[in-house]
Enzyme design. Structure first.
Site, PDB file in Angstrom:
ATOM      1  N   ASP A  82      25.342  93.611  29.683  1.00 47.01           N
ATOM      2  CA  ASP A  82      26.201  94.551  28.950  1.00 47.01           C
ATOM      3  C   ASP A  82      25.572  94.915  27.605  1.00 47.01           C
ATOM      4  O   ASP A  82      24.656  94.248  27.120  1.00 47.01           O
ATOM      5  CB  ASP A  82      27.598  93.975  28.748  1.00 47.01           C
ATOM      6  N   GLU A 140      29.061  89.759  28.610  1.00 41.42           N
ATOM      7  CA  GLU A 140      28.845  88.574  27.760  1.00 41.42           C
ATOM      8  C   GLU A 140      29.401  88.804  26.358  1.00 41.42           C
ATOM      9  O   GLU A 140      29.811  87.859  25.686  1.00 41.42           O
ATOM     10  CB  GLU A 140      27.354  88.251  27.697  1.00 41.42           C
TER      11      GLU A 140
END
Length: 397
Positions: A82, A140
């Site tokens: 991400d 995350e």
């Protein structure tokens, strides 16, 4: 020798690794919204003869299972994919094409080296003992974090050990660092709304100033660290937002503020939480205001297992001077990482590869709009993680 075959494949695929990294860098997606990135990763594994589990937990994480042909253990390797809500300012020719979003933490590079390492291991699976679980993790950067989905999926229930890497620009790619025990900080988030009574600036006695009450909280909350914590315990409280905007002659009726808390041990995090709650109650009594307070655990402290860290050091010590020059112990980091959730239930360790782009000059760290990854770090990371997994797959008595 299997290690030599793996390293040769990784060296031959280095440019492919860099190409993947540069592609992903151009198309960052936020946590829990990584649809196209997830599809890109899924497409990469098509027709490779491995089982791929997608949409883990209803989100965009993927798990790839590589079955070896010989008895052995099950080892998991993880990378995240991400991005962050940051406007890129690197000037790279492959800069982000998504306005306001950037891979400013190296997750694009993490994904690239793990994809190529996984591909190389798949090509050698007839010679591999045991089983390798490749975790391509979403989200995350944002609580509750993608690690929770991965763990709750059940696909990791029989994993013997787990390993992961983060790229940091503390050093150049010829340096690998590690740490035993408490390694990265836990993080909690809080939000406070202070509600008083609005009024005219000329008549403060007829109002109840929420800004004064909230400002007292901002000052006093630092005493939790300086006067409530043991000096040998690490804790940080940061007020990151204070919304008290209004007209010059108006006493504000309500103020909202937010912040985060960092700590290296969960017990310290609980203590800080209790003390902040006490301050909030005191604020209500002292200033006759009403407070709406929420406190949320974002990430537990990352605690590396001693045994697995020792294994890592033993393995990499034999390679020092070959594809990297220095192996050293890293200091504790107050930044957080949801790899901590894996380590709560699976033995393993999380270590670091230098990714500084230049020997000299200003260094821009992770989450900076000027953060840059030295592409040499990708091959170093893939080799380090590769030889760790080969070593740990073998059955030991």
């Amino acid at each position: 020798m299997l290690r030599s075959l793996l390293f040769k494949k990784l060296e031959q695929k280095e440019q492919k690794m860099i190409d993947i990294y540069q592609y992903l860098h151009q198309y960052p997606e936020p946590s829990f919204e990584e649809e196209k990135t997830s599809q890109y990763i899924e497409d990469f594994y098509k027709d490779k003869g491995v089982q791929v589990h997608t949409r883990i937990g209803g989100n965009y994480g993927l798990i790839v299972e590589i079955e070896g042909s010989k008895p052995g253990r099950t080892i998991a390797l993880r990378a995240d994919f991400d991005a962050l809500n940051i406007q890129e300012d690197t000037g790279l020719p492959f800069s982000s094409k998504h306005e306001g979003w950037m891979h400013a933490c190296g997750h694009d590079a993490h994904t690239a080296y793990l994809m190529i390492l996984a591909e190389s291991l798949i090509e050698l699976k007839d010679q591999l003992p045991g089983k390798v679980i490749i975790i391509h993790q979403h989200a995350e950067e944002l609580a509750p974090g993608g690690a929770v989905d991965m763990l709750e999926s059940g696909y990791l229930n029989n994993v013997d050990e787990i390993y992961g890497i983060h790229l940091f620009p503390d050093y150049t790619p010829d340096v690998i660092t590690y740490r035993k025990g408490p390694t990265m900080g836990g993080r909690s988030l809080f939000h406070l709304k202070v509600k008083g009574k609005g009024g005219h600036g000329s008549s403060p006695h007829l109002a109840n100033d929420a800004i004064v009450a909230a400002s007292t909280f901002v000052t006093n909350v630092q005493s939790v660290i300086s006067r409530r914590l043991n000096p040998f315990d690490m804790g940080v409280v940061t007020i990151s937002s204070f919304n008290g905007i209004g007209s010059l002659n108006v006493i504000q009726e309500s103020v909202e503020l937010a912040g985060d808390v960092r700590y290296m041990e969960s017990r310290v995090g609980h203590l800080i939480h209790e003390e902040i709650e006490r301050l909030v109650h005191g604020l209500e009594e002292t200033f006759n205001v009403k407070c709406e307070f929420t406190y949320e655990l974002d990430c537990i402290p990352l605690i590396n297992h001693e045994k697995q860290t020792d294994y890592l050091v033993d393995i990499l010590t034999l390679s020092q001077g070959e594809y990297f020059e220095t192996l050293k112990e890293h200091g504790q980091l107050t930044s957080s990482e949801d790899f901590a959730s894996y380590l709560e239930s699976i033995p393993g360790t999380f270590f670091f590869i230098g990714c500084r782009a230049y020997e000299e000059g200003e260094v821009f760290y992770n989450h900076s709009p000027k953060f840059i990854v030295n592409p040499d770090a990708l091959l170093t990371a893939s080799k380090a993680l590769g030889e760790v997994v080969l070593n740990r797959l073998e059955v030991r008595t």
